[in-house]
Enzyme design. Structure first.
Site, short mmCIF file in Angstrom:
data_model
loop_
_atom_site.label_atom_id
_atom_site.label_comp_id
_atom_site.label_asym_id
_atom_site.label_seq_id
_atom_site.Cartn_x
_atom_site.Cartn_y
_atom_site.Cartn_z
N CYS A 85 -37.27 -16.95 107.79
CA CYS A 85 -37.94 -16.55 106.55
C CYS A 85 -38.23 -17.77 105.70
O CYS A 85 -39.38 -18.18 105.56
CB CYS A 85 -37.07 -15.56 105.78
SG CYS A 85 -37.04 -13.94 106.54
N1 NAD Z 1 -34.63 -11.09 109.53
C1 NAD Z 1 -34.73 -11.17 108.22
O1 NAD Z 1 -33.78 -11.55 107.54
C2 NAD Z 1 -36.00 -10.79 107.50
C3 NAD Z 1 -35.94 -10.57 106.12
C4 NAD Z 1 -37.08 -10.20 105.45
C5 NAD Z 1 -38.29 -10.10 106.15
N2 NAD Z 1 -38.34 -10.34 107.50
C6 NAD Z 1 -39.63 -10.20 108.16
O2 NAD Z 1 -39.63 -8.97 108.88
C7 NAD Z 1 -40.38 -9.09 110.09
C8 NAD Z 1 -39.51 -8.73 111.29
O3 NAD Z 1 -38.44 -9.65 111.34
P1 NAD Z 1 -37.12 -9.39 112.20
O4 NAD Z 1 -36.13 -10.40 111.75
O5 NAD Z 1 -36.76 -7.94 112.18
O6 NAD Z 1 -37.68 -9.80 113.64
P2 NAD Z 1 -36.97 -9.48 115.05
O7 NAD Z 1 -37.52 -10.48 115.99
O8 NAD Z 1 -35.51 -9.34 114.87
O9 NAD Z 1 -37.53 -8.03 115.41
C9 NAD Z 1 -38.85 -7.77 115.70
C10 NAD Z 1 -38.90 -6.69 116.76
O10 NAD Z 1 -40.27 -6.37 117.00
C11 NAD Z 1 -40.44 -6.15 118.40
N3 NAD Z 1 -41.86 -6.31 118.71
C12 NAD Z 1 -42.57 -7.44 118.83
N4 NAD Z 1 -43.86 -7.15 119.07
C13 NAD Z 1 -43.95 -5.81 119.11
C14 NAD Z 1 -45.01 -4.91 119.33
N5 NAD Z 1 -46.25 -5.34 119.53
N6 NAD Z 1 -44.74 -3.60 119.31
C15 NAD Z 1 -43.48 -3.14 119.10
N7 NAD Z 1 -42.44 -3.95 118.87
C16 NAD Z 1 -42.67 -5.27 118.88
C17 NAD Z 1 -39.53 -7.18 119.03
O11 NAD Z 1 -39.20 -6.83 120.35
C18 NAD Z 1 -38.32 -7.13 118.11
O12 NAD Z 1 -37.37 -6.18 118.52
C19 NAD Z 1 -40.90 -10.53 110.10
O13 NAD Z 1 -42.17 -10.57 109.53
C20 NAD Z 1 -39.92 -11.25 109.22
O14 NAD Z 1 -40.50 -12.40 108.62
C21 NAD Z 1 -37.21 -10.66 108.19
#
Ligand code: NAD
Length: 442
Positions: A282
């Site tokens: 992030c």
């Molecule tokens: N992790 C954090 O602390 C956090 C906090 C705030 C915002 N975010 C934002 O949230 C979003 C997700 O982050 P995250 O940490 O959960 O990521 P992550 O990588 O943990 O999870 C994303 C999931 O999406 C799946 N995925 C990818 N492409 C896909 C598709 N086309 N169809 C279905 N599933 C698909 C992946 O397999 C994975 O399980 C990002 O934009 C991130 O910047 C993350």
């Protein structure tokens, strides 16, 4: 497939009624750190939730009542799966039977520091195939202002469907803080902005069923910008304090004492702490979504670029610090055994994405050091093609020429680390309160 005004009122009324009585069928696309806790929260609120992900092993674990996200208890998942409230699948066809869909897929940067929108685009391509009138879609992935209107809206507006009339589309930034037991999905206020006022209202109504506080804003771009302001604010303040740490180091001033004293000011100051560099996906990444977007408008995001430069230099500064500490004791870094304490990108979590510890280990290895690590949350990491496994703290620290604290997990016994080490470089002030000639502080 445009609906008449009466049909549109009926669609709005029907979806709102289903949301309020919790018969709306909720879908979450992307079951990672963001999507799984969200799915669990809505299932706990009484909704029937379908999670969709591409990774078969994640789907299998959820359906078996197991969790792979540290902040989500396995027992919680298994109770919800057993109660028929939570189910996961790789089949986007499930969307045909859903009323709402939250998109929580990754938004990384390309090597060129440009946004990688491929996950959002490919998820929306699949969703669009089954998206139908009367649905609510909410993008939660962090992204540049304009994404919801410019990228997602055209993909979902097929067959003449119009947002605010035939379906509802919002952006709502995810603000979770992994490893923070005090603030989790449920009690972090949820900002939501829609493509139209009707979309915002529907999005706000949806979140209000499962989360404690909803903050509606005027449109999707405001909601997108909120997240970027929050993370840019953090990144720049960390950059500032990292630069001050380097200055204080040169002047022989203890930066930690300076910050503690400054933090006694009851107004106008908020403490940020220096460290070995930024990690996670992030803070080091999101501000570059903003600078990329503003560059299109001919504006250079100079604060972001500068803070990015300072923060990305910190692993080098830490390695210099280790090298100087060894040199002062008559040792070269080449051939020295260096044991790293903590490789996760921040305290008390198991995530190593973008962790500065990985950069530091690479740099140390390049300089000929023999590297090892202890991390109670991370079993193994890969550095320059070599698998490294977490070792016992006492064994690792006592065998090392230098121990470096990179992540200050609360479960590490720092007294033991100090006792066993012959030299210890502390980049997190984890040894606050300890005095020893062995300690070298950032
Ligand atoms: N992790 C954090 O602390 C956090 C906090 C705030 C915002 N975010 C934002 O949230 C979003 C997700 O982050 P995250 O940490 O959960 O990521 P992550 O990588 O943990 O999870 C994303 C999931 O999406 C799946 N995925 C990818 N492409 C896909 C598709 N086309 N169809 C279905 N599933 C698909 C992946 O397999 C994975 O399980 C990002 O934009 C991130 O910047 C993350």
């Amino acid at each position: 497939m445009q609906s008449t005004s009466a049909e549109s009122t009926q669609l709005t009324f029907t979806l709102a009624a289903k949301i309020v009585d919790r018969t709306a069928r909720v879908g979450i696309v992307g079951l990672g750190y963001v999507g799984l806790p969200l799915a669990v929260e809505f299932a706990k609120a009484g909704f029937s939730v379908t999670g969709i992900d591409l990774v078969e092993s994640k789907i299998a674990r959820i359906n078996a009542g197991d969790s792979y996200v540290q902040d989500v208890a396995g027992a919680e998942v298994s109770a919800l799966v057993e109660a028929g409230k939570l189910h996961a699948t790789t089949d986007f066809g499930a969307i045909a039977d859903l009323d709402t869909i939250n998109i929580c897929v990754p938004t990384p940067l390309r090597k060129t520091k440009d946004p990688d929108m491929s996950y959002i685009v490919s998820a929306c391509q699949e969703i669009a195939k089954f998206f139908h009138p009367g649905m609510l879609a909410i993008l939660e992935s962090t992204t540049y202002p304009g994404t919801t209107d410019e990228v997602v809206l055209p993909m979902l507006s097929h067959s003449g469907m119009q947002a605010g009339r035939d379906f509802f589309l919002c952006f709502s930034p995810e603000r979770i803080d992994p490893g923070n037991p005090r603030f989790q999905t449920r009690n972090i206020p949820k900002v939501v902005g829609g493509v139209t006022p009707a979309c915002t209202e529907m999005g706000a109504l949806f979140y209000a069923q499962a989360l404690e506080k909803v903050v509606p804003v005027s449109n999707t771009q405001v909601a997108e910008m909120v997240k970027l302001l929050e993370n840019t604010f953090r990144m720049i303040n960390i950059g500032l304090v990292n630069e001050l740490a380097v200055m204080c180091d040169r002047m022989g001033i203890n930066i930690w004492e300076v910050i503690d004293a400054a933090a006694t000011k009851p107004f106008g100051f908020m403490p940020f702490y220096p460290g070995p560099g930024l990690g996670g996906h992030c803070i080091p990444i999101d501000p570059f979504y903003l600078s990329w977007k503003t560059r299109q408008a001919g504006i250079e995001a100079r604060f972001i670029e500068l803070a990015g430069y300072i923060n990305s230099h910190m692993p080098h500064f830490v390695v210099e610090k280790i090298q100087n500490a060894l040199n002062d004791r008559g040792r070269a870094i080449k051939g020295a055994r260096i044991h790293i304490l903590g490789v996760a990108y921040k305290r008390d979590i198991d995530d190593v994405r973008e962790s500065p510890a990985l950069d530091i280990l690479h740099l140390l290895k390049n300089r000929g050091a023999i590297i090892s690590f202890t991390d109670p949350y991370v079993r193994s990491i890969r550095i320059a093609g070599e698998d490294l496994f977490s070792t016992d703290l006492c064994v690792g620290a006592s065998a090392a020429d230098c121990v470096a604290i990179i992540t200050d997990h609360t479960t590490i016994n720092y007294q033991t680390a100090l006792q066993e080490a012959s030299l210890i470089v502390d980049t997190r002030n984890a040894l606050r309160g300890f005095e020893s000639h062995k300690i070298v502080r950032l």
